[in-house]
Design an enzyme around this catalytic site. Structure first.
Site, short mmCIF file in Angstrom:
data_model
loop_
_atom_site.label_atom_id
_atom_site.label_comp_id
_atom_site.label_asym_id
_atom_site.label_seq_id
_atom_site.Cartn_x
_atom_site.Cartn_y
_atom_site.Cartn_z
N GLU A 270 -10.27 1.46 51.79
CA GLU A 270 -9.36 1.76 50.68
C GLU A 270 -8.01 2.26 51.19
OE1 GLU A 270 -11.26 4.49 48.00
OE2 GLU A 270 -12.59 2.99 47.17
N GLU A 357 -17.10 -2.10 46.33
CA GLU A 357 -17.51 -0.77 45.89
C GLU A 357 -17.19 -0.59 44.42
OE1 GLU A 357 -16.36 2.56 48.41
OE2 GLU A 357 -15.94 3.74 46.62
#
Length: 569
Positions: A270, A357
């Site tokens: 991320e 995710e």
């Protein structure tokens, strides 16, 4: 032009023809056409002061990591301070108010919403995508916007991610991975944090972490699962921060896993904190060739800016590499129409997207669950053939954890061992409710926040003891009830349950302080944010239990403390 590129061009042309038909899709009370999907480049809302957002999960610096050789020790896992692995997950993107309607996108693997409950058919024959078994699909490839098997047939991977391997290594085992296969999963993600406490680049035991990755890849192969090796960029924000370490890691891993067709590489989880798509492209341009040198045909997943939400940036300027997919992450109670529309537009525009995710709670990783929004996400992903991986395999005291906080098992799970998120994920993967799991003799109890753990039986009868506590902010009364006590290793333990009464006006958020004697240490807690300063314990409300109406009360708040007990002020 290679055959793969010819097939990709044909797929893209067919997709464009389909989009030009202008067939409308109804979602969240809006009509969205392939030409008219809304996108946003707005920055996410800033997290509240004093909290740590996902993408900024607090990590103790390498200077504080003198115990790095013990990070993988099972005995050390439950003693890591909660600040080292914050429960928050990613910031909320700036978006319009949640719509009143929550109609479900129609799709080839339909999900329907009935009173907020996700319903999936047991028969998956209606799907246009292969929810493949590893042994059946073999080595994967990317054609156009789709993940495909060796013969070019679309494949959809669905599974679960571990939490940080340094913190929860116990779930990486072959017996449990085989259970996951029985749940209906065909992929497991191995999340190796890079910069947090015990992270690969911040004082963690590199060899132990690599051994866990190897163990996970091997266990996945034995269970018939694909494995995603995840370089979990988070508090390091920009993947270029540890570029050299990443290249060395992936060079070693790719050399070991070359030819094992069940391995995918996720090279930056991320990116955040201002990391641009240009930064990520530069990083990928150096890491991907390292992987390709050892494992030429492997599928590589690349994160996108702003906690893997800005896939539109990747769509506008994709990498020049084959067998690359771009990741999007969402949390259903926070990310709704805006981000979902961005995903749909990107995929229909030809970008291969992989949701590596997601959670069904809010972006903090805790708080309330939004099953209606989660159902819409699933329907959209299934219709588009987008693969997805749920967060997370742990018993951490947060909503997104799959297991109850009191569950200490590493395999052989029953329905009662699963949290509300875990039951939802099991239902999603299996197509049936948690009744498909073995049942224990005790009822599962709560349906929303985590339940209190079940400590050992007391060595002697424990009298119920009500202790006064100070409640701050409003006309509150707090009753702290001693409900259990025992000894372990000569150390006394005390379990307290709290009830908070509001005798004043309705409130949004509360805070309680308790005084303890001795040298106390909180070993477990639930349904509150607990801070121990010397012998003063402060408890603050969670997102889901902060509201107390006038004359109302909140219960099922509790903790276990060793070395001291509550004393009257």
């Amino acid at each position: 032009m290679t055959l793969k590129k010819m097939v990709a061009a044909l797929a893209a042309a067919m997709l464009a023809m389909s989009a030009s038909c202008g067939q409308a899709r109804e979602t969240d009370g809006e009509i969205l056409t392939s030409e008219g999907l809304a996108t946003s480049s707005e920055e996410p809302a800033a997290s509240d002061a004093g909290t740590v957002s996902r993408g900024m999960e607090a990590g103790i610096s390498a200077d504080n990591s003198s115990t790095e050789s013990n990070i993988i020790s099972q005995n050390n896992i439950n003693n890591i301070d909660s600040s080292c692995e914050s429960s928050s997950h990613m910031p909320a993107e700036t978006e319009k108010e949640k719509p009143e309607s929550s109609a479900v996108v129609s799709g080839s693997h339909p999900a329907s919403e009935d009173n907020g409950q996700l319903k999936l058919p047991n028969d998956e024959s209606s799907s246009n995508y292969t929810n493949s078994k590893y042994s059946g699909a073999g080595t994967l490839q990317v054609i156009g916007s789709q993940l495909c098997d060796g013969s070019g047939q679309p494949v959809q991977l669905r599974g679960v991610s571990t939490h940080g391997l340094a913190w929860y290594p116990e779930y990486v085992n072959e017996a449990f991975f085989k259970e996951l296969k029985g749940w209906g999963a065909n992929v497991v993600r191995l999340a190796m944090y890079t910069a947090e406490y015990g992270g690969y680049c911040s004082g963690g035991d590199k060899e132990a972490l690599k051994a866990l990755v190897r163990k996970g890849v091997s266990a996945a192969a034995s269970a018939g699962l694909y494995a995603i090796v995840d370089w979990h960029v988070l508090s390091d924000q920009n993947p270029l921060t540890y570029l050299a370490e990443s290249k060395a890691f992936f060079a070693e891993m790719a050399a070991e896993f070359a030819g094992q067709g069940h391995v995918l590489y996720e090279i930056c989880n991320e990116p955040n904190g201002g990391a641009s798509w240009a930064d990520i492209k530069r990083y990928a341009s150096e890491v991907i060739p390292v992987i390709r040198a050892a494992d030429p045909g492997a599928v590589v997943l690349v994160g996108t800016p702003t906690w893997s939400q800005e896939i539109d940036k990747a769509a506008a300027d994709p990498l020049p590499d084959e067998n690359v997919m771009y990741t999007l992450h969402f949390y259903a109670a926070t990310h709704t129409d805006n981000l979902r529309s961005r995903m749909v537009k990107a995929v229909e525009g030809g970008l291969p997207v992989f949701v590596s995710e997601f959670g069904i709670c809010d972006a903090s990783g805790s708080g309330g669950i939004d099953e209606a929004q989660a159902a819409q996400w699933v329907a959209a992903m299934d219709r588009l053939g987008v693969s997805y991986v749920a967060w997370n395999l742990s018993n951490k005291n947060e909503t997104s954890a799959i297991f109850q906080t009191n569950c200490q098992k590493t395999a052989g799970f029953t329905a009662d061992d699963l949290s509300p998120s875990g039951r939802w994920v099991y239902k999603l993967l299996s197509g049936s409710g948690a009744e498909g799991l073995p049942q224990s003799s005790e009822p599962s109890g709560q349906s929303q926040p985590p339940v209190s753990p079940q400590p050992p039986a007391p060595s002697a009868p424990v009298p119920e003891e009500s202790v006064p506590a100070q409640a701050i902010g409003g006309n509150f009364r707090c009753e702290a009830l001693l409900v259990n006590s025992w000894e372990n290793g000569g150390q006394p333990f005390y379990q307290y349950e709290l009830t908070l009464y509001n005798d004043g006006a309705a409130c949004e958020g509360w805070e309680v302080t308790l005084q303890l004697d001795g040298a106390p240490a909180v070993s477990d807690s639930w349904n509150g944010q607990f801070t121990l300063d010397g012998a003063t314990l402060t408890i603050r409300s969670m997102d889901y239990n902060g509201s107390i109406p006038a004359g109302g009360s909140i219960a099922n708040i509790g903790f276990i403390v060793s070395g001291g007990r509550i004393v009257a002020e």
